[in-house]
Design a protein around this motif. Sequence first.
Motif, PDB file in Angstrom:
ATOM      1  N   PHE A  37      15.290  12.205  -7.471  1.00 18.61           N
ATOM      2  CA  PHE A  37      16.737  12.046  -7.560  1.00 18.61           C
ATOM      3  C   PHE A  37      17.295  13.391  -8.007  1.00 18.61           C
ATOM      4  O   PHE A  37      17.118  13.781  -9.166  1.00 18.61           O
ATOM      5  CB  PHE A  37      17.110  10.943  -8.547  1.00 18.61           C
ATOM      6  N   GLY A  38      17.927  14.082  -7.072  1.00 17.87           N
ATOM      7  CA  GLY A  38      18.372  15.436  -7.362  1.00 17.87           C
ATOM      8  C   GLY A  38      17.167  16.340  -7.565  1.00 17.87           C
ATOM      9  O   GLY A  38      16.242  16.354  -6.742  1.00 17.87           O
ATOM     10  N   GLU A  39      17.149  17.063  -8.674  1.00 16.09           N
ATOM     11  CA  GLU A  39      16.038  17.972  -8.954  1.00 16.09           C
ATOM     12  C   GLU A  39      14.920  17.292  -9.742  1.00 16.09           C
ATOM     13  O   GLU A  39      13.880  17.906  -9.999  1.00 16.09           O
ATOM     14  CB  GLU A  39      16.552  19.186  -9.743  1.00 16.09           C
ATOM     15  N   ARG A  40      15.115  16.031 -10.126  1.00 14.30           N
ATOM     16  CA  ARG A  40      14.121  15.327 -10.941  1.00 14.30           C
ATOM     17  C   ARG A  40      13.241  14.450 -10.062  1.00 14.30           C
ATOM     18  O   ARG A  40      13.707  13.531  -9.395  1.00 14.30           O
ATOM     19  CB  ARG A  40      14.812  14.464 -11.995  1.00 14.30           C
ATOM     20  N   THR A  41      11.934  14.730 -10.066  1.00 14.26           N
ATOM     21  CA  THR A  41      10.970  13.921  -9.323  1.00 14.26           C
ATOM     22  C   THR A  41      10.487  12.790 -10.216  1.00 14.26           C
ATOM     23  O   THR A  41       9.880  13.024 -11.255  1.00 14.26           O
ATOM     24  CB  THR A  41       9.773  14.779  -8.872  1.00 14.26           C
ATOM     25  N   VAL A  42      10.767  11.550  -9.804  1.00 11.82           N
ATOM     26  CA  VAL A  42      10.426  10.369 -10.596  1.00 11.82           C
ATOM     27  C   VAL A  42       9.025   9.877 -10.268  1.00 11.82           C
ATOM     28  O   VAL A  42       8.276   9.450 -11.146  1.00 11.82           O
ATOM     29  CB  VAL A  42      11.466   9.246 -10.353  1.00 11.82           C
ATOM     30  N   VAL A  43       8.667   9.921  -8.978  1.00  8.62           N
ATOM     31  CA  VAL A  43       7.322   9.532  -8.532  1.00  8.62           C
ATOM     32  C   VAL A  43       6.781  10.672  -7.684  1.00  8.62           C
ATOM     33  O   VAL A  43       7.436  11.117  -6.740  1.00  8.62           O
ATOM     34  CB  VAL A  43       7.361   8.216  -7.713  1.00  8.62           C
ATOM     35  N   ARG A  44       5.575  11.141  -8.026  1.00  2.00           N
ATOM     36  CA  ARG A  44       5.017  12.301  -7.328  1.00  2.00           C
ATOM     37  C   ARG A  44       3.625  11.983  -6.781  1.00  2.00           C
ATOM     38  O   ARG A  44       2.700  11.688  -7.538  1.00  2.00           O
ATOM     39  CB  ARG A  44       4.937  13.487  -8.294  1.00  2.00           C
ATOM     40  N   ASP A  45       3.502  11.982  -5.448  1.00  4.93           N
ATOM     41  CA  ASP A  45       2.202  11.889  -4.780  1.00  4.93           C
ATOM     42  C   ASP A  45       1.372  10.701  -5.292  1.00  4.93           C
ATOM     43  O   ASP A  45       0.205  10.844  -5.644  1.00  4.93           O
ATOM     44  CB  ASP A  45       1.433  13.201  -4.975  1.00  4.93           C
TER      45      ASP A  45
ATOM     46  N   ALA B 171       8.811  11.168   0.626  1.00  5.36           N
ATOM     47  CA  ALA B 171       7.609  11.588   1.351  1.00  5.36           C
ATOM     48  C   ALA B 171       6.523  10.541   1.131  1.00  5.36           C
ATOM     49  O   ALA B 171       6.555   9.793   0.158  1.00  5.36           O
ATOM     50  CB  ALA B 171       7.138  12.953   0.845  1.00  5.36           C
ATOM     51  N   GLY B 172       5.543  10.491   2.039  1.00  6.65           N
ATOM     52  CA  GLY B 172       4.476   9.519   1.925  1.00  6.65           C
ATOM     53  C   GLY B 172       4.762   8.257   2.725  1.00  6.65           C
ATOM     54  O   GLY B 172       5.799   8.123   3.384  1.00  6.65           O
ATOM     55  N   GLN B 173       3.821   7.328   2.688  1.00  2.00           N
ATOM     56  CA  GLN B 173       3.927   6.091   3.465  1.00  2.00           C
ATOM     57  C   GLN B 173       3.831   4.869   2.554  1.00  2.00           C
ATOM     58  O   GLN B 173       3.077   4.869   1.584  1.00  2.00           O
ATOM     59  CB  GLN B 173       2.791   6.018   4.505  1.00  2.00           C
ATOM     60  N   ILE B 174       4.608   3.824   2.905  1.00  2.00           N
ATOM     61  CA  ILE B 174       4.557   2.548   2.182  1.00  2.00           C
ATOM     62  C   ILE B 174       4.420   1.424   3.199  1.00  2.00           C
ATOM     63  O   ILE B 174       5.199   1.343   4.153  1.00  2.00           O
ATOM     64  CB  ILE B 174       5.826   2.312   1.335  1.00  2.00           C
TER      65      ILE B 174
ATOM     66  N   GLU C 172       0.867  -1.191   0.000  1.00  2.00           N
ATOM     67  CA  GLU C 172       0.000   0.000   0.000  1.00  2.00           C
ATOM     68  C   GLU C 172       0.890   1.223   0.000  1.00  2.00           C
ATOM     69  O   GLU C 172       1.786   1.367   0.841  1.00  2.00           O
ATOM     70  CB  GLU C 172      -0.909   0.011   1.230  1.00  2.00           C
ATOM     71  N   LEU C 173       0.662   2.102  -0.959  1.00  2.00           N
ATOM     72  CA  LEU C 173       1.421   3.346  -1.082  1.00  2.00           C
ATOM     73  C   LEU C 173       0.465   4.518  -0.924  1.00  2.00           C
ATOM     74  O   LEU C 173      -0.583   4.564  -1.572  1.00  2.00           O
ATOM     75  CB  LEU C 173       2.117   3.439  -2.449  1.00  2.00           C
ATOM     76  N   ILE C 174       0.809   5.443  -0.032  1.00  2.00           N
ATOM     77  CA  ILE C 174      -0.046   6.604   0.236  1.00  2.00           C
ATOM     78  C   ILE C 174       0.763   7.874   0.017  1.00  2.00           C
ATOM     79  O   ILE C 174       1.750   8.129   0.726  1.00  2.00           O
ATOM     80  CB  ILE C 174      -0.598   6.572   1.683  1.00  2.00           C
ATOM     81  N   ASN C 175       0.390   8.629  -1.010  1.00  2.00           N
ATOM     82  CA  ASN C 175       1.015   9.927  -1.318  1.00  2.00           C
ATOM     83  C   ASN C 175       2.542   9.828  -1.370  1.00  2.00           C
ATOM     84  O   ASN C 175       3.267  10.646  -0.807  1.00  2.00           O
ATOM     85  CB  ASN C 175       0.598  10.984  -0.286  1.00  2.00           C
TER      86      ASN C 175
END
Length: 643
Positions: free
Chosen positions: A333-341, A377-380, A325-328
């Motif tokens: 990696f650096g300035e590049r967001t690979v997974v967002r919210d 950030a977020g919960q797994i 379960e992934l929540i938000n």
Amino acid sequence: MALYSITGAQLAFGHVALLDNADFALEAGERVGLIGRNGAGKSSLLKIVAGLTAPDDGLVARQSSLNTVYVPQEPTFDPELSVFDAVALGLGELHAMLSEYDHTAAALADAAEGAAHDALLARLNTLQSSLEATGAWQVKTRVETTIAQLGLDAHARVGTLSGGMQKRVSLAQAWVARPDILLLDEPTNHLDFDAIRWLEELLLGFRGSLLFITHDRSFLDRVATRIVELDRGRLLSYPGNFTQYQERKAQQLEIERVENDKFDKLLAQEEVWIRKGVEARRTRSVSRIERLRDMRAQRAERRETQGNVRMDVAQADRSGKMVAELINVTKAFGERTVVRDFTATLMRGDKIGLVGPNGAGKTTLLKLMLGQLQPDAGQIRVGTNLQVAYFDQMRTQLDPEKSLLDTISPGSDWIEINGEKKHVMSYLGDFLFSPERARSPVRSLSGGERNRVLLARLFARPANVLVLDEPTNDLDIPTLELLEELLQDYSGTVFLVSHDRTFLDNVVTSVIAAEGDGLWREYVGGFTDWQIQRDRAAAIAAQRAPAPAEAVKEVAAAKRGGNRTVKLSYKEQRELEGLPERIAALESEQSTVSKQLEDGTIFAKDPQQGAALSERFEAIELALLEALERWEMLEAKQRGEAS
């Protein structure tokens, strides 16, 4: 008249005849898909057509002044070449002149006045005249346009590019040559969906003749005007695309089976006749005896259809009902967001396809789902009793110096699949490896054979979660179809990364797709379902797009209500706070009960207790699922998402 033809072709490696009196012709404007089992000789035939090798025997006819360009499965370049120079190599002698012109101009700019300067200037003028006479300036524009169309950086060094980008460079190099015949060996390998669609459109507009090898059934359906199958040394032609080929092939195999059965029945009758007693020998017909000899020879020469791979997955104990379960969740990696919210709940038995461009972050999202990577950030929450098996597209799990036997079962001649012991030699036979091949080192195998070894290794290890990263590369179509059936029947959880659209459609139950800027979204169904839903959502969004003034109002309203939450009742709040502890207790009890049940001895010692534990296990699963659903509902309500 055909552009190219080969008649009575013979080609053998060792005792295996790859081409056995085979005939083939390529007409102008045709797009021919060449298919067949791994190791059947498809790449060898492509090299014969390209003029890179010759058959052992047979008549080859080729129209004069024919420009034939061959793109290999794994292109190789000088890593120091720029993309522009690598693509311009397709121009032949013109490339050499253009390259010399650029280098001479650069040297002239740095040269001091004198004899050397004058010599460089004279050479530059000569080259310029030659380039103008051959129309090379327009050709240079063609190179630049092709590079731009493929989304390549002309100044980048080829050695710094990914496999997919290097494949694009090799395609661009072939394209600028404007061939009469274009030969492509597995052109879709390492390409993402957008690149494959682009290549399809490019080839549909190609004016020359095309001969290509691929196991991508969607690509064959879209591009091919004729299918040629290399089957037991013969080349069989089927007009139309892959779907039409499948219908005709099924009919042909049935006719072949009936004819072989009739022949074998007649041969058996003749064998009985020849073995009769003295009376029969007196009345023997010389012609009948001669016919029997001919029939025996025909039967000995018959090449049977190659058997199919036999696959079975070693099943581990069931995992918990919830796999992850992934929540938000956010990961950068650096300035590049690979997974967002990103938020998702993955349950046991889900078959999930991850799709997106190369470099979108599919591997990163997989590692987050399996708890191998921590989010920023977020919960797994990762489920219990997960036993994960990986299929790595780069085949880094294979030691090239080890034999197949040591790769599958190091130090033992036996493996165990779902409680049944099997000799490793027999197990490798299920994956079409002969005993001689089983003792060979991994480095001697082709790409398709290495993938089969990796699948054999994967399925020999007990697992309840399969992670398959591009498992379809280099696999022939019959093996692909069998793997599809295996995964459809698999009771565990499957995470699948693939660019094979048909494979995704036939296996997955949902798709998690990259939407750009680190955003991922889950869609129900396979690849085609995802495309339909995505296109429909885009069309609705376009229709509902507000006018600029209305958009400003909507943004303001969203800001006013963006942080608003729905207040839970006191009872609901207490229930939500207690659910994590309850879920953890249920999962702990489930793990304990599972261990008591796993070896089966409880049923022999105390059948009543065994039955009671089984009932309790099912009750825990139901309670756990209800608790998870309740937790998700209360969380959504608190966030203001509940209806």
